[in-house]
Design a protein around this motif. Structure first.
Motif, PDB file in Angstrom:
ATOM      1  N   UNK A  72       0.831  -1.208   0.000  1.00  0.00           N
ATOM      2  CA  UNK A  72       0.000   0.000   0.000  1.00  0.00           C
ATOM      3  C   UNK A  72       0.865   1.258   0.000  1.00  0.00           C
ATOM      4  N   UNK A  73       1.927   1.272   0.810  1.00  0.00           N
ATOM      5  CA  UNK A  73       2.799   2.442   0.896  1.00  0.00           C
ATOM      6  C   UNK A  73       3.395   2.785  -0.459  1.00  0.00           C
ATOM      7  N   UNK A  74       3.738   1.765  -1.236  1.00  0.00           N
ATOM      8  CA  UNK A  74       4.311   1.988  -2.571  1.00  0.00           C
ATOM      9  C   UNK A  74       3.227   2.400  -3.558  1.00  0.00           C
ATOM     10  N   UNK A  75       2.114   1.663  -3.549  1.00  0.00           N
ATOM     11  CA  UNK A  75       1.045   1.913  -4.522  1.00  0.00           C
ATOM     12  C   UNK A  75       0.463   3.311  -4.386  1.00  0.00           C
ATOM     13  N   UNK A  76       0.348   3.823  -3.157  1.00  0.00           N
ATOM     14  CA  UNK A  76      -0.341   5.096  -2.979  1.00  0.00           C
ATOM     15  C   UNK A  76       0.448   6.300  -3.512  1.00  0.00           C
ATOM     16  N   UNK A  77       1.666   6.068  -4.016  1.00  0.00           N
ATOM     17  CA  UNK A  77       2.413   7.123  -4.684  1.00  0.00           C
ATOM     18  C   UNK A  77       1.997   7.290  -6.149  1.00  0.00           C
ATOM     19  N   UNK A  78       1.354   6.282  -6.722  1.00  0.00           N
ATOM     20  CA  UNK A  78       1.008   6.333  -8.137  1.00  0.00           C
ATOM     21  C   UNK A  78      -0.067   7.399  -8.388  1.00  0.00           C
ATOM     22  N   UNK A  79      -0.065   7.991  -9.564  1.00  0.00           N
ATOM     23  CA  UNK A  79      -1.024   9.070  -9.855  1.00  0.00           C
ATOM     24  C   UNK A  79      -2.482   8.669  -9.625  1.00  0.00           C
ATOM     25  N   UNK A  80      -2.841   7.442 -10.027  1.00  0.00           N
ATOM     26  CA  UNK A  80      -4.235   7.013  -9.853  1.00  0.00           C
ATOM     27  C   UNK A  80      -4.621   6.986  -8.381  1.00  0.00           C
ATOM     28  N   UNK A  81      -3.701   6.566  -7.519  1.00  0.00           N
ATOM     29  CA  UNK A  81      -3.987   6.533  -6.084  1.00  0.00           C
ATOM     30  C   UNK A  81      -4.066   7.936  -5.506  1.00  0.00           C
ATOM     31  N   UNK A  82      -3.187   8.815  -5.978  1.00  0.00           N
ATOM     32  CA  UNK A  82      -3.174  10.193  -5.470  1.00  0.00           C
ATOM     33  C   UNK A  82      -4.420  10.967  -5.892  1.00  0.00           C
ATOM     34  N   UNK A  83      -5.080  10.495  -6.966  1.00  0.00           N
ATOM     35  CA  UNK A  83      -6.300  11.158  -7.443  1.00  0.00           C
ATOM     36  C   UNK A  83      -7.569  10.437  -7.006  1.00  0.00           C
ATOM     37  N   UNK A  84      -7.430   9.352  -6.248  1.00  0.00           N
ATOM     38  CA  UNK A  84      -8.585   8.540  -5.864  1.00  0.00           C
ATOM     39  C   UNK A  84      -9.415   9.219  -4.775  1.00  0.00           C
ATOM     40  N   UNK A  85     -10.708   9.229  -4.988  1.00  0.00           N
ATOM     41  CA  UNK A  85     -11.623   9.779  -3.970  1.00  0.00           C
ATOM     42  C   UNK A  85     -11.584   8.941  -2.700  1.00  0.00           C
ATOM     43  N   UNK A  86     -11.490   7.605  -2.856  1.00  0.00           N
ATOM     44  CA  UNK A  86     -11.424   6.731  -1.690  1.00  0.00           C
ATOM     45  C   UNK A  86     -10.160   7.020  -0.877  1.00  0.00           C
ATOM     46  N   UNK A  87      -9.021   7.186  -1.560  1.00  0.00           N
ATOM     47  CA  UNK A  87      -7.794   7.489  -0.837  1.00  0.00           C
ATOM     48  C   UNK A  87      -7.875   8.834  -0.138  1.00  0.00           C
ATOM     49  N   UNK A  88      -8.519   9.791  -0.788  1.00  0.00           N
ATOM     50  CA  UNK A  88      -8.706  11.110  -0.191  1.00  0.00           C
ATOM     51  C   UNK A  88      -9.450  11.001   1.140  1.00  0.00           C
ATOM     52  N   UNK A  89     -10.425  10.095   1.195  1.00  0.00           N
ATOM     53  CA  UNK A  89     -11.234   9.943   2.405  1.00  0.00           C
ATOM     54  C   UNK A  89     -10.601   9.009   3.435  1.00  0.00           C
ATOM     55  N   UNK A  90      -9.852   8.006   2.952  1.00  0.00           N
ATOM     56  CA  UNK A  90      -9.400   6.943   3.858  1.00  0.00           C
ATOM     57  C   UNK A  90      -7.949   7.056   4.287  1.00  0.00           C
ATOM     58  N   UNK A  91      -7.156   7.853   3.607  1.00  0.00           N
ATOM     59  CA  UNK A  91      -5.717   7.866   3.843  1.00  0.00           C
ATOM     60  C   UNK A  91      -5.371   8.180   5.304  1.00  0.00           C
ATOM     61  N   UNK A  92      -6.050   9.158   5.892  1.00  0.00           N
ATOM     62  CA  UNK A  92      -5.752   9.530   7.277  1.00  0.00           C
ATOM     63  C   UNK A  92      -6.074   8.380   8.235  1.00  0.00           C
ATOM     64  N   UNK A  93      -7.173   7.663   7.972  1.00  0.00           N
ATOM     65  CA  UNK A  93      -7.547   6.534   8.813  1.00  0.00           C
ATOM     66  C   UNK A  93      -6.551   5.394   8.664  1.00  0.00           C
ATOM     67  N   UNK A  94      -6.076   5.183   7.429  1.00  0.00           N
ATOM     68  CA  UNK A  94      -5.091   4.135   7.192  1.00  0.00           C
ATOM     69  C   UNK A  94      -3.788   4.455   7.913  1.00  0.00           C
ATOM     70  N   UNK A  95      -3.357   5.706   7.837  1.00  0.00           N
ATOM     71  CA  UNK A  95      -2.146   6.123   8.548  1.00  0.00           C
ATOM     72  C   UNK A  95      -2.321   5.977  10.054  1.00  0.00           C
ATOM     73  N   UNK A  96      -3.498   6.353  10.541  1.00  0.00           N
ATOM     74  CA  UNK A  96      -3.767   6.233  11.978  1.00  0.00           C
ATOM     75  C   UNK A  96      -3.687   4.781  12.434  1.00  0.00           C
ATOM     76  N   UNK A  97      -4.179   3.857  11.607  1.00  0.00           N
ATOM     77  CA  UNK A  97      -4.125   2.434  11.988  1.00  0.00           C
ATOM     78  C   UNK A  97      -2.683   1.962  12.126  1.00  0.00           C
ATOM     79  N   UNK A  98      -1.812   2.432  11.227  1.00  0.00           N
ATOM     80  CA  UNK A  98      -0.401   2.042  11.300  1.00  0.00           C
ATOM     81  C   UNK A  98       0.259   2.590  12.552  1.00  0.00           C
ATOM     82  N   UNK A  99      -0.003   3.851  12.868  1.00  0.00           N
ATOM     83  CA  UNK A  99       0.605   4.466  14.042  1.00  0.00           C
ATOM     84  C   UNK A  99       0.066   3.846  15.336  1.00  0.00           C
TER      85      UNK A  99
END
Length: 276
Positions: A72-99
């Protein structure tokens, strides 16, 4: 659908959170000379500490979770991931889960078992929120669908079992139920609840199997652990194996039924459901 592009700083911060989780797991394993997790907190998270502690091999599922975090850490650098509405909404929650994952390891190493339960419950809630976002904001590509559903399905399923084990560990450390007869039926009841939750999540998610199969994995290894010396309990073992079988068979059948139902829907109705 409007895109939500983010700059490079956001993926970098997200990747850093994944790195913190992986480093925390590496340090928590005792590889750097510290105390392995199962021996920390006076051993209350060890495989024979309570009736709901899984056997050692169960924790191998963490390797799958951490591999998923790397992907996931690698994939989310790709343009499609950076433009994804789902990533826009979920990225902070995903980071929080890791921390939170790394934080849980830290507090366990310090022997703060009550705090560890608070942290893992918060982690569970964060993962539930992530799952809800996956359901309400469908992934925009095949890669996004597979990476997120597999990773966070397995992650949520295992953390659900780990939360039960962590709760049992804390109660055991307080001496709750010591020498009493009621812990066995309570453990059996909790395993039944776990099976209901797994099947309910399968239905609510539309038949995704990552979460229930990860729960089945953890529950099954609870059964293995209860047939080993140290904290032997045949009734709990039987209940765990039964719950494991119900989860696996029930979730697979339920997923098949839901897929058949979707396939039989008229195309316009299916398209409308995907947009809602």
């Amino acid at each position: 659908m409007r895109k939500h592009s983010v700059g490079i700083a956001v993926p970098i911060a997200t990747a850093f959170a994944m790195a913190v989780a992986i480093f925390g797991a590496f340090a928590g394993s005792g590889a750097l000379g510290g105390t392995p997790i199962q021996h920390a907190s006076d051993g209350w998270l060890d495989t024979d500490s309570t009736l709901l502690a899984p056997a050692g091999p169960a924790f191998g599922i963490w390797s799958l979770v951490y591999v998923g975090l790397v992907v996931y850490a690698i994939w989310q650098f790709f343009p499609a991931a950076r433009a994804s509405r789902l990533q826009y909404r979920a990225r902070a929650w995903i980071s929080a889960s890791a921390l939170l994952n790394a934080l849980w390891i830290g507090v366990v190493q310090f022997g703060w078992l009550p705090v560890s339960l608070v942290v893992i419950v918060v982690l569970l809630l964060v993962l539930i929120r992530t799952l809800l976002l996956l359901i309400t904001t469908p992934p925009e590509s095949t890669a996004e669908r597979w990476i997120l559903w597999v990773l966070f399905g397995v992650y949520l399923g295992w953390v659900s079992v780990a939360t039960i084990a962590n709760t049992a560990a804390l109660l055991g450390s307080w001496g709750v139920g010591e020498g009493a007869d009621w812990p066995v039926p309570v453990a059996i009841a909790l395993l039944a609840v776990a099976a209901v939750i797994a099947l309910g999540t399968t239905w609510y998610s539309g038949g995704h199997l990552g979460m229930p199969l990860a729960m089945a994995w953890g529950v099954g290894w609870i059964g293995v652990s209860r047939l080993e010396p140290g904290n032997y309990s045949q009734p709990v073992a039987i209940a765990a194996y039964t719950a494991c079988g119900i989860i696996v068979i029930g979730s697979v059948v339920l997923a098949w039924v839901l897929r058949r139902h979707r396939d039989r829907q008229p195309i316009p109705a299916r398209a409308q459901g995907a947009e809602s």
